[in-house]
Design an enzyme around this catalytic site. Structure first.
Site, PDB file in Angstrom:
ATOM      1  NE  ARG A 114       5.918  -3.240  -2.185  1.00  0.00           N
ATOM      2  CZ  ARG A 114       6.118  -2.087  -1.528  1.00  0.00           C
ATOM      3  NH1 ARG A 114       7.137  -1.309  -1.847  1.00  0.00           N
ATOM      4  NH2 ARG A 114       5.311  -1.719  -0.568  1.00  0.00           N
ATOM      5  CG  HIS A 141       0.119  -0.736  -0.349  1.00  0.00           C
ATOM      6  ND1 HIS A 141       0.590  -1.876   0.269  1.00  0.00           N
ATOM      7  CD2 HIS A 141       1.061   0.226  -0.133  1.00  0.00           C
ATOM      8  CE1 HIS A 141       1.753  -1.609   0.829  1.00  0.00           C
ATOM      9  NE2 HIS A 141       2.068  -0.352   0.606  1.00  0.00           N
ATOM     10  CD  GLN A 144       0.805   2.389   3.869  1.00  0.00           C
ATOM     11  OE1 GLN A 144       1.860   1.915   3.466  1.00  0.00           O
ATOM     12  NE2 GLN A 144       0.728   3.095   4.989  1.00  0.00           N
ATOM     13  CG  ASP A 230       0.895   7.208  -2.558  1.00  0.00           C
ATOM     14  OD1 ASP A 230       2.082   7.394  -2.196  1.00  0.00           O
ATOM     15  OD2 ASP A 230       0.518   6.153  -3.106  1.00  0.00           O
ATOM     16  NE  ARG A 298       2.530  -1.509   5.809  1.00  0.00           N
ATOM     17  CZ  ARG A 298       3.223  -1.494   4.658  1.00  0.00           C
ATOM     18  NH1 ARG A 298       3.709  -0.373   4.194  1.00  0.00           N
ATOM     19  NH2 ARG A 298       3.409  -2.608   3.962  1.00  0.00           N
TER      20      ARG A 298
HETATM   21  N1  NVA Z   1       1.472   4.299  -4.712  1.00  0.00           N
HETATM   22  C1  NVA Z   1       2.848   4.049  -4.358  1.00  0.00           C
HETATM   23  C2  NVA Z   1       2.920   3.472  -2.985  1.00  0.00           C
HETATM   24  C3  NVA Z   1       4.314   3.197  -2.499  1.00  0.00           C
HETATM   25  C4  NVA Z   1       4.339   2.580  -1.120  1.00  0.00           C
HETATM   26  C5  NVA Z   1       3.480   3.128  -5.361  1.00  0.00           C
HETATM   27  O1  NVA Z   1       2.817   2.169  -5.779  1.00  0.00           O
HETATM   28  O2  NVA Z   1       4.630   3.369  -5.751  1.00  0.00           O
HETATM   29  N1   CP Z   2       4.491   2.489   2.290  1.00  0.00           N
HETATM   30  C1   CP Z   2       5.230   1.485   1.808  1.00  0.00           C
HETATM   31  O1   CP Z   2       4.705   0.433   1.407  1.00  0.00           O
HETATM   32  O2   CP Z   2       6.565   1.717   1.820  1.00  0.00           O
HETATM   33  P1   CP Z   2       7.700   0.867   1.103  1.00  0.00           P
HETATM   34  O3   CP Z   2       7.518   1.052  -0.387  1.00  0.00           O
HETATM   35  O4   CP Z   2       8.993   1.446   1.595  1.00  0.00           O
HETATM   36  O5   CP Z   2       7.531  -0.578   1.470  1.00  0.00           O
END
Ligand code: NVA
Ligand code: CP
Length: 316
Positions: A114, A141, A144, A230, A298
């Protein structure tokens, strides 16, 4: 040293860096495999094909779901997971990502990352001897959306030909929906505030039949089978948070918007959520919301993904 002493250059690993890295038949396999692994998990059947294998997880941003689902999933498959972050590793002191990839991928069997720019994970993967999974970048992502579509299928059957309405920011999750619409052949309605429109090259479906953009979020939601949104400010964009609260004020998913969708429409959100900002509490905590199944899935979908990247298609 003779070549036979090192098996590190033999095969090119298969990665999941963007949704489009896999094709339709592979997703169909992963969805049926996720269903089977989920059923096994519910029955507490021991299934450990990855004994002695290690997953390295590199987090340069916060996480709850991604970390827990990957770590628990790897343990359930008989392997182990290693949590790394940039603060405690040499990454935080500027060790080149290419060197980190060379080293880590000689010690573990699979890597999840990540991070910020997609380019970082692409560079890591180019120098990795083992599969690399995108656990979220600024641009995508994919894990997801793998879980989201599996969740849709569990509740409503095939997503093919259905309409998904994305309301809000054209972020990493939205970009991934765009790629998925093209591969899995469903319609994506996107409504973003002015100045936050989708970048067509992210989805590569802009000129296809799969993407339609709407100025009015209500029109995007009209007739949809699934409404999803989101956060307005993704990780890494915190400096813009105040401005975004003003800019996104008309893009909250509320009961009025849900009423325009099909009567049996589902609501999804990848979480974490800000109730009262991007979605009204009555919607995310209401009867059309499947966010807890979505979060749980997930675990099951990523177990199927890890197993597939390491062992290929399995029919036992
Ligand atoms: N769009 C959000 C998703 C978090 C799981 C982010 O990148 O912070
Ligand atoms: N949806 C998701 O990826 O959650 P986290 O940021 O908690 O991993």
């Amino acid at each position: 040293m003779t070549a036979s002493l090192s098996n590190h250059n033999v095969m090119k690993p298969k990665h999941f860096l963007q949704f489009k890295d896999l094709e339709l038949s592979e997703f169909e396999y992963l969805f049926q495999r996720s269903k089977l692994l989920k059923a096994r998990h519910v029955k507490r059947d021991l299934y450990q094909p990855l004994r002695s294998r290690t997953l390295a997880m590199i987090f340069e941003k916060n996480s709850t779901r991604t970390r827990v689902s990957f770590e628990a999933g790897m343990n359930q498959l008989g392997g182990s997971a290693l949590f790394l972050n940039s603060r405690d590793t040499q990454l935080g002191r500027g060790e080149p990502i290419e060197d980190v990839a060379q080293v880590i991928s000689r010690m573990v069997d699979i890597v999840m990352i990540r991070t910020f720019e997609q380019e970082i994970i692409e560079r890591f993967a180019a120098h990795s001897k083992v599969p690399v999974i995108n656990g979220l970048t600024d641009e995508y992502h994919p894990c997801q959306i793998l879980a989201d579509i599996f969740t849709y299928i569990e509740h409503r059957g095939s997503i093919r030909g259905k309409t998904v309405a994305w309301i809000g920011d054209s972020n990493n999750v939205c970009n991934t929906w765009m790629q998925a619409a093209k591969i899995l052949d469903f319609n994506l309605h996107v409504s973003t505030p002015p100045g936050y429109e989708v970048e067509p090259e992210r989805g590569e479906s802009f000129e296809s039949m799969h993407l339609e953009c709407f100025e009015d979020p209500h029109e995007a939601a009209r007739g949809a089978d699934l409404v999803t949104t989101d956060v307005w400010t993704s990780m890494g964009y915190e400096d813009e948070a105040e401005e975004r609260i003003q800019d996104f004020a008309d893009f909250r998913v509320d009961r009025e918007m849900m009423a325009l969708a099909k009567p049996d429409a589902l609501f999804m959100h990848c979480l974490p959520v800000h109730r009262g900002q991007e979605v009204e509490a009555e919607v995310i905590d209401g009867p059309q919301s499947v966010v807890w199944d979505e979060a749980e899935n997930r675990l099951h979908t990523q177990k199927a993904l890890i197993e597939y990247l390491l062992l290929g298609k399995i029919n036992k």
